[in-house]
Design a protein around this motif. Structure first.
Motif, short mmCIF file in Angstrom:
data_model
loop_
_atom_site.label_atom_id
_atom_site.label_comp_id
_atom_site.label_asym_id
_atom_site.label_seq_id
_atom_site.Cartn_x
_atom_site.Cartn_y
_atom_site.Cartn_z
N LEU A 57 98.99 106.77 63.04
CA LEU A 57 97.26 107.14 62.83
C LEU A 57 96.71 106.87 61.50
O LEU A 57 95.95 105.84 61.20
CB LEU A 57 96.38 108.15 63.39
N LEU A 58 97.35 107.38 60.49
CA LEU A 58 96.98 107.47 58.99
C LEU A 58 97.28 105.90 58.44
O LEU A 58 96.36 105.13 57.83
CB LEU A 58 97.69 108.33 58.16
N PRO A 59 98.69 105.50 58.83
CA PRO A 59 98.94 104.07 58.31
C PRO A 59 97.76 102.96 58.97
O PRO A 59 97.34 102.11 58.32
CB PRO A 59 100.39 104.07 58.71
N ALA A 63 94.63 102.86 57.25
CA ALA A 63 94.46 102.07 55.85
C ALA A 63 94.85 100.79 56.14
O ALA A 63 94.28 99.84 55.34
CB ALA A 63 95.96 102.76 55.09
N LEU A 64 95.44 100.20 57.28
CA LEU A 64 95.38 98.85 57.43
C LEU A 64 94.26 98.10 57.96
O LEU A 64 93.95 97.28 57.44
CB LEU A 64 96.40 98.39 58.64
N GLY A 65 93.28 98.94 58.62
CA GLY A 65 92.02 98.47 58.68
C GLY A 65 91.14 98.27 57.51
O GLY A 65 90.19 97.71 57.53
N ASP A 66 91.46 99.24 56.59
CA ASP A 66 90.66 99.42 55.38
C ASP A 66 90.89 98.22 54.75
O ASP A 66 89.89 97.61 53.98
CB ASP A 66 90.69 100.35 54.58
N ARG A 67 92.16 97.82 54.61
CA ARG A 67 92.80 96.41 53.86
C ARG A 67 92.48 95.17 54.42
O ARG A 67 91.93 94.28 53.72
CB ARG A 67 94.24 96.73 53.45
N ARG A 104 95.68 98.22 48.28
CA ARG A 104 97.01 98.26 48.48
C ARG A 104 97.16 99.33 49.56
O ARG A 104 96.77 100.40 49.56
CB ARG A 104 97.79 98.25 47.30
N ILE A 105 98.41 99.05 50.40
CA ILE A 105 98.80 100.01 51.27
C ILE A 105 99.78 101.05 50.51
O ILE A 105 100.61 100.39 49.84
CB ILE A 105 99.53 99.50 52.40
N ASP A 106 99.52 102.31 50.70
CA ASP A 106 100.44 103.29 50.05
C ASP A 106 101.64 103.40 51.14
O ASP A 106 101.52 104.18 51.99
CB ASP A 106 99.62 104.68 49.92
N LEU A 107 102.79 102.54 50.78
CA LEU A 107 103.91 102.58 51.71
C LEU A 107 104.44 104.07 51.74
O LEU A 107 104.77 104.32 52.84
CB LEU A 107 104.77 101.49 51.27
N LEU A 108 104.95 104.66 50.72
CA LEU A 108 105.40 105.79 50.59
C LEU A 108 104.67 107.09 51.23
O LEU A 108 105.03 107.60 52.13
CB LEU A 108 105.66 106.27 49.20
N GLY A 109 103.45 106.86 50.96
CA GLY A 109 102.53 107.89 51.79
C GLY A 109 102.49 107.76 53.06
O GLY A 109 102.45 108.51 53.93
N SER A 110 102.48 106.55 53.54
CA SER A 110 102.45 106.05 54.96
C SER A 110 103.81 106.68 55.80
O SER A 110 103.86 107.05 56.74
CB SER A 110 102.43 104.74 55.03
N ALA A 167 84.56 103.92 51.37
CA ALA A 167 85.83 103.01 51.31
C ALA A 167 86.87 103.51 51.86
O ALA A 167 88.04 103.03 51.95
CB ALA A 167 86.09 102.64 49.82
N LYS A 168 86.91 104.82 52.36
CA LYS A 168 87.96 105.48 52.88
C LYS A 168 87.57 106.03 54.39
O LYS A 168 88.21 106.76 55.01
CB LYS A 168 88.32 106.81 52.00
N HIS A 169 86.75 105.31 55.01
CA HIS A 169 86.19 105.57 56.12
C HIS A 169 87.22 105.41 57.28
O HIS A 169 87.59 106.17 58.41
CB HIS A 169 84.78 104.77 56.65
N GLY A 170 88.06 104.12 57.25
CA GLY A 170 88.97 103.91 57.88
C GLY A 170 90.23 104.99 57.98
O GLY A 170 90.59 105.51 59.19
N VAL A 171 90.76 105.60 57.09
CA VAL A 171 91.46 106.88 56.76
C VAL A 171 90.73 108.01 57.26
O VAL A 171 91.66 108.81 57.97
CB VAL A 171 92.20 107.01 55.26
N ALA A 172 89.64 108.11 57.00
CA ALA A 172 88.87 109.35 57.49
C ALA A 172 88.97 109.36 58.86
O ALA A 172 89.26 110.38 59.62
CB ALA A 172 87.54 109.34 56.87
#
Length: 517
Positions: free
Chosen positions: A72-74, A77-81, A204-210, A395-400
């Motif tokens: 879900l979190l990654p 983030a994909l949607g935000d980008r 950018r996608i935070d790959l390590l965080g994802s 800007a973080k609504h997708g992650v939220a």
């Protein structure tokens, strides 16, 4: 980071575009949630048709939830980008492909794989539906839109149960996958007419965080799913849960050090945000734990058919839907704290009433507790989602939205694992005296579950009435323990929420991220 999206301004959108987006978004999240519970009543038919073991049947349900929660979190983030509408359409297509695959294979492992593919699609769909809504509607209208979305999400499990029960009344289990695939395909086409929504700077996608977030949530859900079978003290269970803790700690460290984190962890320092996440998780612990218990009780003890048992839990959705829609207005009067306390306390009260269930309970005595549980969800689900989205930078609504959805999925996994584990342990402990005089060949099935005991009794004839009574009594003992545990969880959540902020409106945090990559 810019606080503006690449999206038509809400004021320039026609009313029909907003309504269309609201309907498509709600149907999308409803499809994801309904799919979680749609196979509950079909598992016996699937076992007979595919030869699946009990463990494989469990993973046909939990494999979907595991992948959905972990990604879900990654996915947010994909949607935000890359754009939320594009992710929504892609997710629906992947979900449809998984459902079609389940129709074409007959090996249990391939059915599990198909469900996991659908879980990938669901992970792309769920956060996109909510973040698109908050872009289409101006902030002053978020409350009503989010309320409708939360009502559909909260009742999605009941919709899945009832819908599958109706399908099984007239057709066999493949009809469930036909409907899931068809609805996903239609929604994918409908989503083309929705407005585009993405961040202009293509974060950018935070790959390590994802990776660490997916590992933490995946290991947690996997451990909770396997614990009832292997035991909470088993090395595998301990290793999985310890791995989840380690991965979670790594995720926090990574997010604190990266300039563009997947999830700004300081959001959790905002008490309204933390209260919303905790509230949602507890709501779904209770909802899915209760659904698992009640469907088994209605079918195995009261003798209801699959369709009748699913219709019998529908009273949960009755008060839930209208209360979830008006909850934003109530929140402006009484605040987040008291809405959450009232909701969790109402759920706890309904669950305590269910501790009085017995083998001869009339259905009329079950309606009120189920309605109270639904009313509790209706009171606190929308305020929780509203503060999660509203306190987060645009800007973080997708992650939220992904955090909002992950709280629901993790809660569902905990509720299923906890209630199922307590029910199984209570039954196993209470049935032991009845096993002493049984032949070895039937001792195993009787000791494993009430369903096994009833099967043995049906084959042996009327002389086994004492065995049936003992098995039902043991099952009721387990149910009472499981329902009591869920009631205590809800009551504890209400008590803890007394320390939550008395929020009557949402104060959004400033975007904590720098504007440059």
């Amino acid at each position: 980071m810019s606080d503006h999206r690449v999206l038509e301004r809400p004021a320039t959108l026609a009313a029909w575009q907003r309504r269309w987006t609201l309907i498509a978004s709600c149907l999308g999240v409803g499809l994801v949630m309904a799919s979680m519970a749609a196979l509950y009543t079909a598992l016996p038919q699937i076992a007979a048709a595919t030869g699946a073991t009990q463990g494989q049947l469990t993973w046909m349900v939990d494999g979907y939830t595991l992948v959905l929660a972990a990604l879900l979190l990654p996915a947010g983030a994909l949607g935000d980008r890359y754009g939320r509408r594009g992710m929504l359409i892609t997710g629906l297509a992947v979900f449809c492909a998984g459902s079609v695959l389940a129709l074409t294979v007959h090996d249990p492992m391939w059915v599990i794989v198909a469900r996991m593919i659908s879980g990938v699609g669901a992970a792309l769909v769920m956060p996109s539906t909510l973040s698109i809504l908050t872009g289409v509607f101006p902030p002053q209208h978020w409350g009503r839109a989010v309320g409708i979305w939360a009502a559909v999400a909260g009742s999605g499990g009941v919709i899945g149960l009832v819908g599958s029960g109706v399908l099984l009344r007239y057709w066999s289990w493949p009809s469930i996958f036909v409907v899931l695939a068809a609805v996903a395909a239609v929604l994918a086409v409908a989503a083309i007419a929705m407005p585009a929504s993405r961040e202009p700077d293509h974060p950018r996608i935070d790959l390590l965080g994802s990776a660490t977030s997916a590992a933490a949530i995946g290991l947690l859900v996997y451990g909770l799913t396997e614990a009832p079978e292997y035991g909470w003290r088993a090395p595998l269970t301990i290793a999985l849960l310890a791995g989840a803790v380690v991965a979670g700690a790594l995720f926090v460290v990574v997010e604190l050090r990266t300039p563009r984190p997947l999830l700004p962890v300081r959001l959790f320092a905002h008490r309204a945000f933390s209260t919303g996440v905790t509230s949602l998780m507890l709501q779904f612990v209770v909802t899915f734990g209760l659904a698992l218990i009640m469907v088994q009780y209605l079918q195995l003890v009261l003798g209801y058919s699959p369709l009748r048992s699913t219709l019998a839990v529908a009273p949960m959705a009755g008060p839930l839907l209208p209360l979830a829609v008006i909850a934003p207005m109530l929140m402006r009067w009484v605040g987040l704290r008291w809405m959450t306390v009232a909701g969790l306390a109402t759920m706890s009260g309904g669950l305590f009433l269910l501790t009085r269930l017995h083998p001869d309970t009339h259905y009329s005595a079950i309606v009120l507790p189920l309605a109270l549980a639904g009313a509790g969800i209706g009171l606190c689900a929308t305020p929780a989602t509203a503060v999660i989205i509203g306190t987060t930078p645009t800007a973080k609504h997708g992650v939220a939205a992904a955090v909002n959805d992950a709280a629901r999925e993790i809660g569902a996994a905990i509720g299923i694992a906890m209630s199922g584990g307590i029910l199984a342990a209570g039954y196993h402990h209470h049935i032991q005296p009845a096993l002493a005089g049984l032949p070895d060949q039937i001792r195993g099935p009787v000791g494993d579950s009430l369903a096994g005991a009833l099967t043995v009794a049906a084959q042996a004839g009327p002389t086994t009435h004492p065995l049936t009574d003992a098995a039902v009594d043991a099952f009721m003992h387990g149910i009472h323990q499981a329902v009591l545990a869920l009631a205590i969880v809800a009551a504890a959540g209400a008590a803890v929420t007394l320390a939550a902020p008395d929020t009557r409106h949402v104060d959004r945090l400033d975007d904590p991220e720098p504007s440059a990559d």
